[in-house]
Write a protein that holds these residues in place. Structure first.
Motif, PDB file in Angstrom:
ATOM      1  N   LEU A   1       0.842  -1.190   0.000  1.00  0.00           N
ATOM      2  CA  LEU A   1       0.000   0.000   0.000  1.00  0.00           C
ATOM      3  C   LEU A   1       0.877   1.239   0.000  1.00  0.00           C
ATOM      4  O   LEU A   1       1.730   1.415   0.881  1.00  0.00           O
ATOM      5  CB  LEU A   1      -0.909   0.001   1.224  1.00  0.00           C
ATOM      6  CG  LEU A   1      -1.964   1.116   1.279  1.00  0.00           C
ATOM      7  CD1 LEU A   1      -2.967   0.948   0.150  1.00  0.00           C
ATOM      8  CD2 LEU A   1      -2.658   1.118   2.636  1.00  0.00           C
ATOM      9  N   LEU A   2       0.667   2.110  -0.988  1.00  0.00           N
ATOM     10  CA  LEU A   2       1.442   3.340  -1.116  1.00  0.00           C
ATOM     11  C   LEU A   2       0.560   4.536  -0.816  1.00  0.00           C
ATOM     12  O   LEU A   2      -0.607   4.588  -1.223  1.00  0.00           O
ATOM     13  CB  LEU A   2       2.022   3.472  -2.528  1.00  0.00           C
ATOM     14  CG  LEU A   2       3.000   2.398  -2.995  1.00  0.00           C
ATOM     15  CD1 LEU A   2       3.440   2.682  -4.426  1.00  0.00           C
ATOM     16  CD2 LEU A   2       4.208   2.310  -2.073  1.00  0.00           C
ATOM     17  N   THR A   3       1.123   5.523  -0.119  1.00  0.00           N
ATOM     18  CA  THR A   3       0.424   6.758   0.216  1.00  0.00           C
ATOM     19  C   THR A   3       1.126   7.926  -0.468  1.00  0.00           C
ATOM     20  O   THR A   3       2.216   7.766  -1.032  1.00  0.00           O
ATOM     21  CB  THR A   3       0.397   6.952   1.744  1.00  0.00           C
ATOM     22  OG1 THR A   3       1.747   6.948   2.229  1.00  0.00           O
ATOM     23  CG2 THR A   3      -0.380   5.830   2.421  1.00  0.00           C
ATOM     24  N   PRO A   4       0.527   9.123  -0.450  1.00  0.00           N
ATOM     25  CA  PRO A   4       1.112  10.251  -1.174  1.00  0.00           C
ATOM     26  C   PRO A   4       2.567  10.520  -0.806  1.00  0.00           C
ATOM     27  O   PRO A   4       2.945  10.524   0.369  1.00  0.00           O
ATOM     28  CB  PRO A   4       0.206  11.421  -0.763  1.00  0.00           C
ATOM     29  CG  PRO A   4      -1.112  10.784  -0.525  1.00  0.00           C
ATOM     30  CD  PRO A   4      -0.792   9.470   0.117  1.00  0.00           C
ATOM     31  N   GLY A   5       3.374  10.730  -1.847  1.00  0.00           N
ATOM     32  CA  GLY A   5       4.794  11.005  -1.664  1.00  0.00           C
ATOM     33  C   GLY A   5       5.674   9.775  -1.693  1.00  0.00           C
ATOM     34  O   GLY A   5       6.900   9.904  -1.717  1.00  0.00           O
ATOM     35  N   GLU A   6       5.071   8.595  -1.716  1.00  0.00           N
ATOM     36  CA  GLU A   6       5.861   7.366  -1.722  1.00  0.00           C
ATOM     37  C   GLU A   6       6.044   6.855  -3.156  1.00  0.00           C
ATOM     38  O   GLU A   6       5.123   6.907  -3.977  1.00  0.00           O
ATOM     39  CB  GLU A   6       5.199   6.281  -0.880  1.00  0.00           C
ATOM     40  CG  GLU A   6       5.193   6.588   0.604  1.00  0.00           C
ATOM     41  CD  GLU A   6       4.646   5.446   1.435  1.00  0.00           C
ATOM     42  OE1 GLU A   6       5.161   5.226   2.554  1.00  0.00           O
ATOM     43  OE2 GLU A   6       3.695   4.766   0.973  1.00  0.00           O
ATOM     44  N   ARG A   7       7.245   6.335  -3.396  1.00  0.00           N
ATOM     45  CA  ARG A   7       7.554   5.726  -4.697  1.00  0.00           C
ATOM     46  C   ARG A   7       8.045   4.296  -4.473  1.00  0.00           C
ATOM     47  O   ARG A   7       8.948   4.059  -3.672  1.00  0.00           O
ATOM     48  CB  ARG A   7       8.633   6.526  -5.434  1.00  0.00           C
ATOM     49  CG  ARG A   7       9.070   5.874  -6.749  1.00  0.00           C
ATOM     50  CD  ARG A   7      10.084   6.724  -7.491  1.00  0.00           C
ATOM     51  NE  ARG A   7      11.322   6.918  -6.731  1.00  0.00           N
ATOM     52  CZ  ARG A   7      12.344   7.673  -7.133  1.00  0.00           C
ATOM     53  NH1 ARG A   7      12.262   8.304  -8.307  1.00  0.00           N
ATOM     54  NH2 ARG A   7      13.425   7.795  -6.400  1.00  0.00           N
ATOM     55  N   LEU A   8       7.429   3.389  -5.188  1.00  0.00           N
ATOM     56  CA  LEU A   8       7.878   1.998  -5.181  1.00  0.00           C
ATOM     57  C   LEU A   8       8.652   1.732  -6.459  1.00  0.00           C
ATOM     58  O   LEU A   8       8.137   1.957  -7.557  1.00  0.00           O
ATOM     59  CB  LEU A   8       6.683   1.043  -5.088  1.00  0.00           C
ATOM     60  CG  LEU A   8       7.007  -0.447  -5.240  1.00  0.00           C
ATOM     61  CD1 LEU A   8       7.840  -0.946  -4.050  1.00  0.00           C
ATOM     62  CD2 LEU A   8       5.728  -1.277  -5.391  1.00  0.00           C
ATOM     63  N   THR A   9       9.889   1.277  -6.304  1.00  0.00           N
ATOM     64  CA  THR A   9      10.715   0.882  -7.450  1.00  0.00           C
ATOM     65  C   THR A   9      10.885  -0.630  -7.409  1.00  0.00           C
ATOM     66  O   THR A   9      11.323  -1.178  -6.396  1.00  0.00           O
ATOM     67  CB  THR A   9      12.095   1.563  -7.401  1.00  0.00           C
ATOM     68  OG1 THR A   9      11.909   2.983  -7.445  1.00  0.00           O
ATOM     69  CG2 THR A   9      12.958   1.135  -8.578  1.00  0.00           C
ATOM     70  N   VAL A  10      10.519  -1.270  -8.510  1.00  0.00           N
ATOM     71  CA  VAL A  10      10.579  -2.726  -8.591  1.00  0.00           C
ATOM     72  C   VAL A  10      11.516  -3.127  -9.723  1.00  0.00           C
ATOM     73  O   VAL A  10      11.396  -2.634 -10.851  1.00  0.00           O
ATOM     74  CB  VAL A  10       9.184  -3.338  -8.840  1.00  0.00           C
ATOM     75  CG1 VAL A  10       9.268  -4.858  -8.916  1.00  0.00           C
ATOM     76  CG2 VAL A  10       8.217  -2.923  -7.742  1.00  0.00           C
ATOM     77  N   THR A  11      12.473  -3.990  -9.416  1.00  0.00           N
ATOM     78  CA  THR A  11      13.369  -4.549 -10.424  1.00  0.00           C
ATOM     79  C   THR A  11      13.207  -6.062 -10.429  1.00  0.00           C
ATOM     80  O   THR A  11      12.407  -6.617  -9.671  1.00  0.00           O
ATOM     81  CB  THR A  11      14.830  -4.179 -10.132  1.00  0.00           C
ATOM     82  OG1 THR A  11      15.240  -4.844  -8.925  1.00  0.00           O
ATOM     83  CG2 THR A  11      14.994  -2.674  -9.961  1.00  0.00           C
ATOM     84  N   ALA A  12      13.987  -6.721 -11.263  1.00  0.00           N
ATOM     85  CA  ALA A  12      13.887  -8.177 -11.350  1.00  0.00           C
ATOM     86  C   ALA A  12      14.345  -8.857 -10.064  1.00  0.00           C
ATOM     87  O   ALA A  12      13.939  -9.983  -9.775  1.00  0.00           O
ATOM     88  CB  ALA A  12      14.716  -8.681 -12.522  1.00  0.00           C
TER      89      ALA A  12
END
Length: 311
Positions: free
Chosen positions: A209-220
């Motif tokens: 769960l992401l809220t304002p201002g958060e960034r999720l970076t997904v790699t392999a």
């Protein structure tokens, strides 16, 4: 019984008209939304429409001949409704396969290198599609499904608790009900950044769960959450790029999204040099011209690329 027959005949005529409308080059997302409402009005609508689709599939090669034989306009004394009823099979044969495709295939939007495009969907959600990006959109009764195939997009989602809004990018599924967020596909994975509201990201079958201002970076191989500067992340929406002690290799990659002539960095050490500033996405020349004045680099131009190397 007579009224029942008239009612079925009327639905058949409407279904035939929908075939022709959906197959038209002028068919719009609004037309498709109207068609969905027509289907919802009466269960017989979908049943009769499906029969026409089945007739198309069974007609095979003979369908086009049948359609051609019935393609002449109706005589003046024949009403449009009666003509559609009489030629429903031929219209279905001619347009049915394509109409079926138009109905079930997603709408696809894309931008060229250097282009940005704003799209307003039938549900009033908005998409800002960045340069060299492509997205497919399918709005259904139960959900709204989008696939970002390449590039970057900003989504301002119209609230509809009955229909989740889902964006898939690099096998990551982002779900929102009413919010604004960015999704970016890059060479090593994907980013999701939330501007307002909340989104749930299916990260390797683990909901995040992401809220304002958060960034999720997904790699392999991994995923992480950080809190970048909002202005820096969203600058592209105003046609700008903001760098704050950004590695030159990353800055060049961002500019290359918009440029016909790419920046190439031949020395890994040069790529690690840091740069700061605010630039127009269209001013790659201004960016590269400034590099030798701020960094120990040499810039050369050819017909294939702008090369940045150690002096």
């Amino acid at each position: 019984m007579h009224n029942g027959r008239d009612r079925i005949a009327h639905i058949q005529a409407e279904a035939a008209a929908w075939f022709a409308r959906l197959d038209s080059d002028e068919c719009t997302p609004a037309d498709k939304a109207d068609f969905q409402r027509w289907l919802a009005e009466d269960e017989n609508h979908g049943m009769i429409f499906n029969r026409m689709a089945s007739s198309w599939q069974e007609a095979g090669p003979a369908a086009e001949e049948l359609a051609a034989e019935n393609a002449t306009p109706p005589r003046p004394h024949v009403t449009r409704r009666h003509w559609l009823m009489a030629t429903a099979a031929s219209i279905a044969a001619l347009a049915g396969g394509a109409a079926w495709w138009h109905l079930h295939a997603p709408d696809v939007y894309e931008t060229a290198v250097g282009e940005q495009r704003r799209i307003v969907l039938a549900d009033r959600s908005e998409i800002l599609l960045d340069t060299n990006s492509r997205i497919s959109v399918k709005l259904g009764k139960a959900d709204r499904r989008l696939i970002l195939e390449r590039g970057r997009a900003n989504f301002a989602v119209a609230h509809d608790s009955r229909r989740p809004f889902q964006v898939t990018a690099n096998n990551q599924i982002v779900t929102a009900l009413g919010t604004e967020f960015d999704v970016t596909i890059h060479s090593h994975g994907a980013d999701v950044f939330v501007l307002s509201g909340q989104v749930a990201v299916d990260d390797d079958n683990r909901p995040v769960l992401l809220t304002p201002g958060e960034r999720l970076t997904v790699t392999a191989t991994a995923s992480r959450i950080d809190h970048p500067q909002i202005g820096q992340i969203t600058a592209w929406q105003q046609g700008r790029l903001i760098f704050a002690q950004t590695p030159l290799s990353e800055a060049a990659a961002q500019f290359n999204r918009y440029a016909a002539l790419p920046i190439r960095i031949t020395d890994p050490g040069v790529g690690q040099l840091r740069i700061s500033g605010v630039y127009s996405v269209r001013d790659i020349d201004g960016f590269t011209d400034a590099l030798p004045r701020t960094l120990q680099v040499k810039v050369t131009r050819s017909a294939e690329a702008i090369t940045v190397a150690a002096p």
